[in-house]
Design a protein around this motif. Sequence first.
Motif, short mmCIF file in Angstrom:
data_model
loop_
_atom_site.label_atom_id
_atom_site.label_comp_id
_atom_site.label_asym_id
_atom_site.label_seq_id
_atom_site.Cartn_x
_atom_site.Cartn_y
_atom_site.Cartn_z
N VAL A 274 0.80 -1.24 0.00
CA VAL A 274 0.01 0.13 0.00
C VAL A 274 0.70 1.34 -0.05
CG1 VAL A 274 -1.93 -1.28 1.15
CG2 VAL A 274 -0.27 0.19 2.39
N TRP B 35 -5.28 4.24 -6.25
CA TRP B 35 -6.70 3.94 -5.97
C TRP B 35 -6.94 4.91 -4.50
CZ3 TRP B 35 -10.59 0.54 -7.09
CH2 TRP B 35 -11.53 0.37 -6.28
N ASN B 36 -6.18 4.67 -3.72
CA ASN B 36 -6.85 5.53 -2.41
C ASN B 36 -6.76 7.06 -2.75
OD1 ASN B 36 -7.02 3.48 -0.87
ND2 ASN B 36 -5.01 3.41 0.09
N TYR C 161 -9.30 8.19 -5.12
CA TYR C 161 -10.64 8.27 -4.42
C TYR C 161 -10.70 9.66 -3.45
CZ TYR C 161 -12.80 4.46 -6.46
OH TYR C 161 -13.96 3.83 -7.35
N LYS C 162 -9.51 9.91 -2.92
CA LYS C 162 -9.27 11.12 -1.96
C LYS C 162 -9.79 12.42 -2.77
CE LYS C 162 -7.49 13.79 1.22
NZ LYS C 162 -8.36 13.98 2.43
#
Lengths: 491, 1118
Positions: A88, A97-98, A101-102
Amino acid sequence: MKKLKISLLTLLSFVLFSCNDVLDVSPDNRTTIDSAEKIAEILVNAYPNAAYASFLEPMSDNAGDKGPSAVTKAVNEEMFFWRDFNLVDEDTPTFYWNQAYKAIAQANQALVSIEELDGGKEMNHLKGEALVCRAYAHFMLVNIFSKAYNPKTASSDLGIPYVTKPEKVLLRNYDRGTVESVYKNIKADLETGLPLIQDDYYIQPTYHFTKAAAYAFAARFYLTTGEWQKVVDCADIALGGNPLSKLRNWRDNYRPITFTKKGRLYSSSLEPANLLLVSGYSSFRRFYGSARYQLNGDKRDEIFPYPNDTGKAWSYKIYGNDLYYNIPKYWEYFQYTNQAAGIGSPFVTYVLLSTDEALLNRAEAYAMLGQLNNALNDINMSYSVKTQRYTTSDALTIADVNTKFKVDDNLYTPFYSIPNASLPFIHAVLTIKRTIFYNEGMRWFDNKRHNMEITHTDNNNNKYILTKTDLRRQLQIPEAAQVHGIKANPR
Amino acid sequence: MKKLFSFSFLLIFFCLQAQDSKIFGKVVDEYGLPLETVTVIVEGTTKGVVTDQNGVYSISASPSDVLVFSYLGFKTQKISVGLQKEINVTLAEDIESLDAVVVTGYQDVKRELFTGASQTIKAEDVKLEGVADISRSLQGRAAGVNIQNVSGTFGAAPRVTIRGSSSILGDTKPLWIIDGVVHEEIVNLSLSDLVSGDLNTILGSAVAGLNASDIKSFEILKDASATALYGARALNGVVVITTKSGKRNQKPTFNYSTEFSVRSIPRYSQYDLLNSQETMSIYRELEAKGWLSLPNSLQGRNGGVYTSMYRAINTYNPSTGGFLLENTPEAKARFLQKYESANTDWFSELFKSAPTQTHSISFSGGGKNTMNYASLSYYTDGGWTIADRVRRITGNLRSTYFLADNKLKITGIMQGSIRNQLVPGTFDRKEDNYTGSFTRDFDINPFSYALNTSRTIRPRDENDNLEYTRYNWALFNIFNEVENNSIELNVNDIKFQLQADYEINENLKYTFLGSTRYANSNSEHSVTENSNVAGAYRANETTIVRDQNYFLFSDPDSPNAPPKVVLPVGGILTTDKNSLVTYTFRNALDWTKRFKDDLHGIRIYGGQEYRHADRSKSKNTGYGYQFSRGGTVFTDPDMLKKQILEGNDYFSASETRQREITFFTSVSYDYDKKYVLKVSGNYEGSNRAGKARQSRWLPTYTIGGRWNIDKEDFLVNSNTISMMAFRPTYGLVALLADNASNNLPVFRNQITSRGNNEDRENYINIDDLENSELTWEKTKELNLGLDIGLFNNALQFNLDLYDRRGVDLIDYVRTSGVGGQSVKLGNNSEMTTKGIEFQVNSVNIKNDDFSWKTTFNISYFDQEITALKQRPNVFDMVSGEGRGNAIGYPKGALFSFKFEGLDEWGVPKFFFNDPDVNPTTGVDFQKRDNILDFLKYEGPIEANITGGLANNFIYKNWDLGIFISFAAGNKVRLAPTYKPIYSDLDVFSKDFLNRWVTPGDESRTNSPVIPSKTQIHTDVFGGRYRMIAAYNAYNYSTERVADGSFVRIKNIRLGYTLDANSLSNLGLSSMRLGFNVTNPFLIYTDSKLNGQDPEFYRSGGVAFPINTSYTFSLNVGF
């Protein structure tokens, strides 16, 4: 006695009434969103602050194996072999991805705040930026984690969750939807947002969706859905008048300067070619040249042939030896938290959208529309600033393209069919793009969009093939998301 | 029994002859002062008189009558008239003995009616002389209270947990109440802050500003019923401190007490460190392995004797025309020989035996309607080391006035303290997750320095001049550095409190309490131009140094320019300010009544409270401050540019605001004081989440009962059992977690992290997404208590069993990321704690000349996390800092890499449960998946068995107390001493003598090889970082763990009290001489610890271990 009781009662009721006011006091220095300026500040962070080149480049046909003497970096190695990768940390698919979306959450918050402040027309520019940001992040996600857009199968291909509201609970369930529904949403957001964009309110326009950047993104979007005329129209707006002056001029501006300066200029806000920049949390600068599965000798010759198809040399100087072949495109900004121990956070500025891309996307659209002269113009324009000592006499003709870019018609198999006359032009555009955007992750999107089969060859000459229908073309959904009910991609 | 019989007989005899006669007499208090207006009545009649101003009365009564003397504030006395004509009476003050009353901070409740689990501790019984912070003296004194002295520095808080604490991530600290008011800390410190050794830790102690001799008692409230009225902040228990007050009608007394304390200096024999000769032999091996070569040592960042040698070789001496040292093996050997025999004793160099002194004077007295207490104290500590010093002044003023016929009682309290403290210059420590270590810039803590610095280094050369080594590319000498890099801290703390109690009628009482406190701390970190830190900013002697030294500035605007010095003159002055302002207001009504011949008792208590706490902190770093030039500021603008570009704030300020409103009530009912039932409720609101209204208010409740079995018929006449009570309680307590407050989304302003300053802009980050489900951490607790007193309470037992179920505990959770926040805080964990607490108080022998008392307590708990969403990484699990959490294990468990021996190169191998992972270079401190498959569970880091044993002897005028405290059940990490790369500054433990040297040694030893330079840089070991990670893993492996249990003699005290005759000859009212030894030694610790204190975290910075101190004390009253 009575007096005391009365005063007590008064006191109590006073206390009760004022309770909630007292408890409304903010516990710390947190901000409240109470003005258009503050909404604009939310949007500053509505761009994915992460790298994708770090994991897409080794997946693409740009990557070769330099052998065991080169530096091994987990993300680089695992992605070269198209394995599911669960780390991660920065520069990984999960991190992207994170962060994407953030960015979406920031955009959604801005939209909610506009509503809460009853923002009307005077906040349209904010709404525009928010919608385009939301569309962009989803577009990137769907292109990485879902199948390439194909109208025939889109309604059953797994999409990615399209988020339009801020999350309000600790853990919420999301549905992936389909590629079709995701594209529909992107399109709706993009087309609503585009006309609302205004450039004059941006403080640092290169880090925001200016009109030019937004239309450059739109051109990329329509290129994936095969709406060629729209690609041309949008690219026209993105490029504006005199596109040549806005292209990245390797021939004059980059070739003469030092390695460090090239790296700086490439992602500088002063470079007119840069339409959209983002400073991502990334340590890619530390391994983009040294990692094992990057540009090796063979790939160097393939991507940067001497001479190029104009007959002259590329303006690109390849630095390093066979373990470190690279072109400086990145520089790192290291934000220290502990200087003596050298601990801190690395940031790398990435070019998300550029005039070079808009121009070549337009060229590809022209080719598909059969406007081969227009396509040729754009191709030549692109060459002119990337080739050493380029003169107008070096310009290619239609015949040149047809001979030099003759290609097997099974190489590119997008969901639409490419007319025979257009095929060499498509090939020319994609080949130039491969060179220009080397190490920016862009090649993977072309590999995917055109369903190209990819062969990776390791140091021992073992071949690894990613077929046109290989399921590994869709990166696996992050492990944490699978745990919370996001359906995994089939393997 | 016989006496009683004959006495009654006499009484009956006189009754027969009853006839009224005039009785007279004088009523005085214990000090012989006459008491005015004492009521004297004949029992059973309305006949009565009052005493005059001389305390004289006269009344007519018959010999069979009984006279009743009553006076507010004094114990009522009954005297049978008999044949007496003159009856002189001495009334005793009506202070209920401490044991008989439980002070909850809200109410004073008679022990026999109190349902909760609590323990009263008299300050005089536990006070550790020579230890200025009284919270430390509670260690081992109360069952279920675990106190760990993680740092012994003045002002640093010990880690206090009651019943194993109930929060996984949030605070584990109990709530401190002083004189009924919540005592806030100046800065909020988490558990890992507490052990960090950072400057803030010395602001951690809640009671550092209290003079220990002002404290009367502690009440430790443990279960839900006891803490009921504290509602939402009492999850981790409550410690109520009551300070001393004066007495009514008391002769003024002055008391002077003084303490002189001397601390022992640590010795090398306590630690297993190599001497300089042994160390030098390791350096020779380092040299042979390519490490201490001339170019590296000369240009490298840090260096000891080898660097000095190479400098001498490299320095041209114009007077001789040669170099300072010839570059020949003989000359070199001679040079090193000097240092080989140096054997510097850093402890005796850096530590001092300066005494600490405490002087305290108090005044206590009272008149008819007043009570006064005042005290002043001065504590000074000249420093245990050359780098620290403390001075503290406290003042305390407390006056009570009785007005309106004693119906109104007003108490005013003023407490203040001023503290000035010098500590070694300290920068905050940082965590490096990647290689698994904590680091601190420029650590000069003398204790860490002594333990971490080679004994080959000399502080002074042959001519007694300071001798320098190399540190951060600049010259370093610890004496010079301590002088030129220090922090001076000033703390001012003042509290005003007013309490009014008004008796509306005989059943109903109204209480108002208002309290305000202003505390601020101000620290100045002075790094002068002569310090090593300033030197590091100026080190650019060669291009190699210039390119390595990141204290220099590389201007991004001129990418090809070399790094340059941006602190050309002056030093760095950093100021840090913290301030706290609190207000508390409380209104309460208390109604008590007994019905039907006292058979039924009801007490209803209720009220409202408002608490307000504002904290602010600010920091400013000033570069180019010229200490030697009158403070003229000469700043290179590029220094600011460097700081700004690197993302450092050169100044900052922030605030937090806390608002809490509570409504509380409790109703208790008893039947004949035999059966007690108590129900309490608390409704609390907080501004923790700002404007968000959902879950702003939290109701908590408890229900408790008590059965005073000794009052039952079958026991009431028992000769053996004098007291027996059973206390079952159940309740809900909760905690407002500070760390999650996102009932509404939390937005914070930030500056974008973009390389070019010109590109930066403000932005608003969504720090936390909204969590509409966010709620309070709650614990449901069942407590079963049994109290037994035997032989007229000469022997007392208390036993408590509890079961605590924590739900909605806040912890991290890794989400799908789709909402835009991949790691969130929320209520998602659960934990159960089951425990047992046992206490014995025994008066073994008591006669006129000799008495012997023993108190013993022990507690045990078993804690298990039952639900958890967080997935900690390997570093959290192995570092032993309290973040290793996993389902099925206690909170903050300690795990280890499984050491699997050394490989054929002497490099450590570990078990990873995966054949694809290299057993050495596969170490990944950041891994989160399936890590329990290869980590070994060692145990909790917090002791789950704790207790103490105190024996007190009094023989005539002598008294002797011996107190032993113990803790068990936990594991501790050994200090991390292994590294793949050592320098000639390093010090080695005795394990190194046994290290791997040649192939084959791996079958003989587990002490890894000192790797050669080529080994580090070959791919086999994955390079330098992988190697560092592997050696750190060894530091965090099964090899490097020890049992944390200890049995410690905490205190031995011997005292001599002067008798009344000598006192009156001296004209004094009391005098005691005392001698104390605090922390003399450990009776048991794991031998693997090699002198490492199992309680202490060796984190450097401002942290010092607790030490042995010898204290002489004198206490005089007049």
